[in-house]
Design a protein around this motif. Structure first.
Motif, PDB file in Angstrom:
ATOM      1  N   PHE A 125     -16.422 -10.784  40.122  1.00 36.69           N
ATOM      2  CA  PHE A 125     -15.554  -9.650  39.838  1.00 36.69           C
ATOM      3  C   PHE A 125     -14.329  -9.714  40.748  1.00 36.69           C
ATOM      4  O   PHE A 125     -14.441  -9.998  41.942  1.00 36.69           O
ATOM      5  CB  PHE A 125     -16.286  -8.333  40.096  1.00 36.69           C
ATOM      6  CG  PHE A 125     -17.377  -8.034  39.103  1.00 36.69           C
ATOM      7  CD1 PHE A 125     -17.308  -8.479  37.799  1.00 36.69           C
ATOM      8  CD2 PHE A 125     -18.484  -7.284  39.481  1.00 36.69           C
ATOM      9  CE1 PHE A 125     -18.309  -8.187  36.890  1.00 36.69           C
ATOM     10  CE2 PHE A 125     -19.484  -6.988  38.588  1.00 36.69           C
ATOM     11  CZ  PHE A 125     -19.407  -7.441  37.287  1.00 36.69           C
ATOM     12  N   LEU A 126     -13.163  -9.452  40.177  1.00 32.88           N
ATOM     13  CA  LEU A 126     -11.931  -9.524  40.948  1.00 32.88           C
ATOM     14  C   LEU A 126     -11.575  -8.176  41.550  1.00 32.88           C
ATOM     15  O   LEU A 126     -11.673  -7.131  40.896  1.00 32.88           O
ATOM     16  CB  LEU A 126     -10.785 -10.021  40.055  1.00 32.88           C
ATOM     17  CG  LEU A 126     -10.916 -11.475  39.595  1.00 32.88           C
ATOM     18  CD1 LEU A 126      -9.772 -11.846  38.668  1.00 32.88           C
ATOM     19  CD2 LEU A 126     -10.965 -12.436  40.790  1.00 32.88           C
ATOM     20  N   HIS A 127     -11.153  -8.207  42.790  1.00 30.04           N
ATOM     21  CA  HIS A 127     -10.755  -7.001  43.519  1.00 30.04           C
ATOM     22  C   HIS A 127      -9.228  -6.907  43.577  1.00 30.04           C
ATOM     23  O   HIS A 127      -8.516  -7.898  43.366  1.00 30.04           O
ATOM     24  CB  HIS A 127     -11.319  -7.025  44.943  1.00 30.04           C
ATOM     25  CG  HIS A 127     -12.812  -6.970  44.987  1.00 30.04           C
ATOM     26  ND1 HIS A 127     -13.527  -7.095  46.156  1.00 30.04           N
ATOM     27  CD2 HIS A 127     -13.734  -6.797  44.003  1.00 30.04           C
ATOM     28  CE1 HIS A 127     -14.818  -7.005  45.905  1.00 30.04           C
ATOM     29  NE2 HIS A 127     -14.971  -6.834  44.611  1.00 30.04           N
ATOM     30  N   ARG A 128      -8.742  -5.731  43.866  1.00 28.11           N
ATOM     31  CA  ARG A 128      -7.295  -5.554  44.010  1.00 28.11           C
ATOM     32  C   ARG A 128      -6.742  -6.449  45.105  1.00 28.11           C
ATOM     33  O   ARG A 128      -5.606  -6.930  45.024  1.00 28.11           O
ATOM     34  CB  ARG A 128      -6.989  -4.076  44.296  1.00 28.11           C
ATOM     35  CG  ARG A 128      -7.248  -3.177  43.090  1.00 28.11           C
ATOM     36  CD  ARG A 128      -6.773  -1.760  43.339  1.00 28.11           C
ATOM     37  NE  ARG A 128      -7.605  -1.040  44.300  1.00 28.11           N
ATOM     38  CZ  ARG A 128      -8.685  -0.352  43.976  1.00 28.11           C
ATOM     39  NH1 ARG A 128      -9.087  -0.304  42.706  1.00 28.11           N
ATOM     40  NH2 ARG A 128      -9.373   0.296  44.889  1.00 28.11           N
ATOM     41  N   SER A 129      -7.551  -6.707  46.129  1.00 32.65           N
ATOM     42  CA  SER A 129      -7.098  -7.584  47.210  1.00 32.65           C
ATOM     43  C   SER A 129      -6.909  -9.023  46.739  1.00 32.65           C
ATOM     44  O   SER A 129      -6.100  -9.770  47.305  1.00 32.65           O
ATOM     45  CB  SER A 129      -8.105  -7.543  48.367  1.00 32.65           C
ATOM     46  OG  SER A 129      -9.390  -7.971  47.934  1.00 32.65           O
ATOM     47  N   ASP A 130      -7.629  -9.429  45.682  1.00 28.73           N
ATOM     48  CA  ASP A 130      -7.444 -10.779  45.145  1.00 28.73           C
ATOM     49  C   ASP A 130      -6.054 -10.909  44.524  1.00 28.73           C
ATOM     50  O   ASP A 130      -5.379 -11.934  44.702  1.00 28.73           O
ATOM     51  CB  ASP A 130      -8.519 -11.091  44.101  1.00 28.73           C
ATOM     52  CG  ASP A 130      -9.916 -11.125  44.693  1.00 28.73           C
ATOM     53  OD1 ASP A 130     -10.061 -11.625  45.821  1.00 28.73           O
ATOM     54  OD2 ASP A 130     -10.856 -10.643  44.030  1.00 28.73           O
ATOM     55  N   ALA A 131      -5.631  -9.870  43.793  1.00 26.64           N
ATOM     56  CA  ALA A 131      -4.283  -9.885  43.216  1.00 26.64           C
ATOM     57  C   ALA A 131      -3.232  -9.962  44.317  1.00 26.64           C
ATOM     58  O   ALA A 131      -2.236 -10.684  44.200  1.00 26.64           O
ATOM     59  CB  ALA A 131      -4.064  -8.643  42.351  1.00 26.64           C
ATOM     60  N   GLU A 132      -3.471  -9.220  45.389  1.00 29.10           N
ATOM     61  CA  GLU A 132      -2.523  -9.231  46.500  1.00 29.10           C
ATOM     62  C   GLU A 132      -2.459 -10.611  47.149  1.00 29.10           C
ATOM     63  O   GLU A 132      -1.380 -11.103  47.489  1.00 29.10           O
ATOM     64  CB  GLU A 132      -2.932  -8.174  47.522  1.00 29.10           C
ATOM     65  CG  GLU A 132      -2.794  -6.743  47.004  1.00 29.10           C
ATOM     66  CD  GLU A 132      -3.416  -5.720  47.935  1.00 29.10           C
ATOM     67  OE1 GLU A 132      -3.958  -6.134  48.997  1.00 29.10           O
ATOM     68  OE2 GLU A 132      -3.390  -4.525  47.607  1.00 29.10           O
ATOM     69  N   SER A 133      -3.616 -11.249  47.317  1.00 31.63           N
ATOM     70  CA  SER A 133      -3.619 -12.575  47.951  1.00 31.63           C
ATOM     71  C   SER A 133      -2.942 -13.614  47.062  1.00 31.63           C
ATOM     72  O   SER A 133      -2.379 -14.590  47.556  1.00 31.63           O
ATOM     73  CB  SER A 133      -5.055 -13.009  48.277  1.00 31.63           C
ATOM     74  OG  SER A 133      -5.796 -13.245  47.092  1.00 31.63           O
ATOM     75  N   TRP A 134      -2.997 -13.401  45.747  1.00 34.73           N
ATOM     76  CA  TRP A 134      -2.316 -14.300  44.820  1.00 34.73           C
ATOM     77  C   TRP A 134      -0.839 -13.937  44.655  1.00 34.73           C
ATOM     78  O   TRP A 134      -0.094 -14.649  43.979  1.00 34.73           O
ATOM     79  CB  TRP A 134      -2.990 -14.251  43.452  1.00 34.73           C
ATOM     80  CG  TRP A 134      -4.256 -15.045  43.352  1.00 34.73           C
ATOM     81  CD1 TRP A 134      -4.550 -16.213  43.995  1.00 34.73           C
ATOM     82  CD2 TRP A 134      -5.394 -14.739  42.532  1.00 34.73           C
ATOM     83  NE1 TRP A 134      -5.796 -16.658  43.628  1.00 34.73           N
ATOM     84  CE2 TRP A 134      -6.349 -15.773  42.732  1.00 34.73           C
ATOM     85  CE3 TRP A 134      -5.711 -13.707  41.658  1.00 34.73           C
ATOM     86  CZ2 TRP A 134      -7.581 -15.786  42.081  1.00 34.73           C
ATOM     87  CZ3 TRP A 134      -6.928 -13.720  41.012  1.00 34.73           C
ATOM     88  CH2 TRP A 134      -7.861 -14.749  41.223  1.00 34.73           C
ATOM     89  N   ASP A 135      -0.448 -12.802  45.208  1.00 31.37           N
ATOM     90  CA  ASP A 135       0.929 -12.310  45.092  1.00 31.37           C
ATOM     91  C   ASP A 135       1.308 -12.083  43.627  1.00 31.37           C
ATOM     92  O   ASP A 135       2.390 -12.467  43.175  1.00 31.37           O
ATOM     93  CB  ASP A 135       1.913 -13.277  45.759  1.00 31.37           C
ATOM     94  CG  ASP A 135       3.295 -12.649  45.980  1.00 31.37           C
ATOM     95  OD1 ASP A 135       3.359 -11.409  46.084  1.00 31.37           O
ATOM     96  OD2 ASP A 135       4.278 -13.400  46.038  1.00 31.37           O
TER      97      ASP A 135
END
Length: 273
Positions: free
Chosen positions: A139-149
């Motif tokens: 499951f993807l977290h909001r922090s994953d989107a942030e780390s991917w920019d």
């Protein structure tokens, strides 16, 4: 929720094994053998402490799988999956084609930070990273989107494109169900049920079933597609839907979905009790 008059087929019950004690013993012995600290919570879930991380684990899916096959190795595989669940993700360039929107039951614990959208009372859409080689989901977290920019919008857009790419390469076949036709998506778990949302599904089914259509997806690996002209026949699939929902390793919903250019909408449900 808009309702259809469904001819409901009732009286289906799954013959679930009375082996919960054996499963718990196996699960706890696996944890102990791996040197993993754990605690049984009041709600029946487990808190697991591994490599400095705390995870909360529910055994519902494992119970269903174990009840069907009595496979002790299923416990080991389940634990392997749990412990690798937050493995490091590749960079965005290498990850984006493996990000998908997945239809999941609202009964699945996904955590407060997972990227998700509501679909109905029984189901929601969750963004996942699918490692096809390893056969694992994360499951993807909001922090994953942030780390991917990337923005949440870009993340959803990439996920929808990935799902549609799978659908374009997937065959839909048709069964004669004593007078009406059922479409079957020829894909495997875990993405099979989620493909009812793919934009290119219309081009695969319109000539045979028309458009919009109805769909049932009681589990990740079970989907029937039904023409709206056969709305009066929907009740004939009720028994199969309820049985699959009660016995599947990864159940989703007993709802009937209308699939159109606007997406999917639950219009009714077969009672599971």
């Amino acid at each position: 929720m808009r309702l259809l008059g469904l001819m409901l087929v009732l009286g289906v019950s799954a013959a679930m094994s009375e082996s919960t004690d054996d499963l718990i013993e196996l699960f706890e012995s696996q944890l102990t053998g791996r040197g993993i600290e754990f605690q049984l919570l009041d709600d029946g879930r487990y808190e697991i402490m591994s490599d400095g991380a705390h995870m909360t684990v529910a055994l519902d899916n494992l119970r269903r799988q174990y009840a069907r096959a009595q496979d002790a190795e299923a416990v080991s595989r389940f634990l392997d999956s749990v412990l690798s669940g937050r493995a490091p993700l590749p960079d965005w360039k290498n990850a984006r084609n493996s990000v998908f929107p997945m239809i999941e039951s609202t009964g699945v614990e996904i955590g407060d930070h997972t990227v998700a959208r509501s679909l109905s009372d029984e189901a929601r859409l969750v963004l996942v990273f699918f490692n096809e080689e390893a056969g694992t989901l994360q499951f993807l977290h909001r922090s994953d989107a942030e780390s991917w920019d990337v923005t949440p919008g870009e993340l959803w857009e990439a996920a929808e494109a990935s799902l549609d790419a799978v659908m374009r390469g997937t065959e839909v076949t048709y069964l004669d169900a004593n007078g009406f036709r059922l479409g079957v998506i020829q894909a495997h778990e875990p993405l099979k049920a989620s493909l009812i949302r793919a934009q290119s599904l219309r081009s695969k089914v319109e000539a045979e079933l028309g458009w919009p259509i109805y769909a049932v997806a009681p589990s990740r690996g079970f989907v029937f597609l039904i023409s709206q002209s056969d709305a009066n026949e929907l009740g004939r699939v009720g028994a199969s839907v309820v049985k699959e929902f009660k016995t599947a390793e990864y159940p989703i919903s007993t709802e009937v979905w209308e699939v159109s250019d606007a997406g999917i909408e639950a219009i009714g449900a077969f009672p599971a009790d």
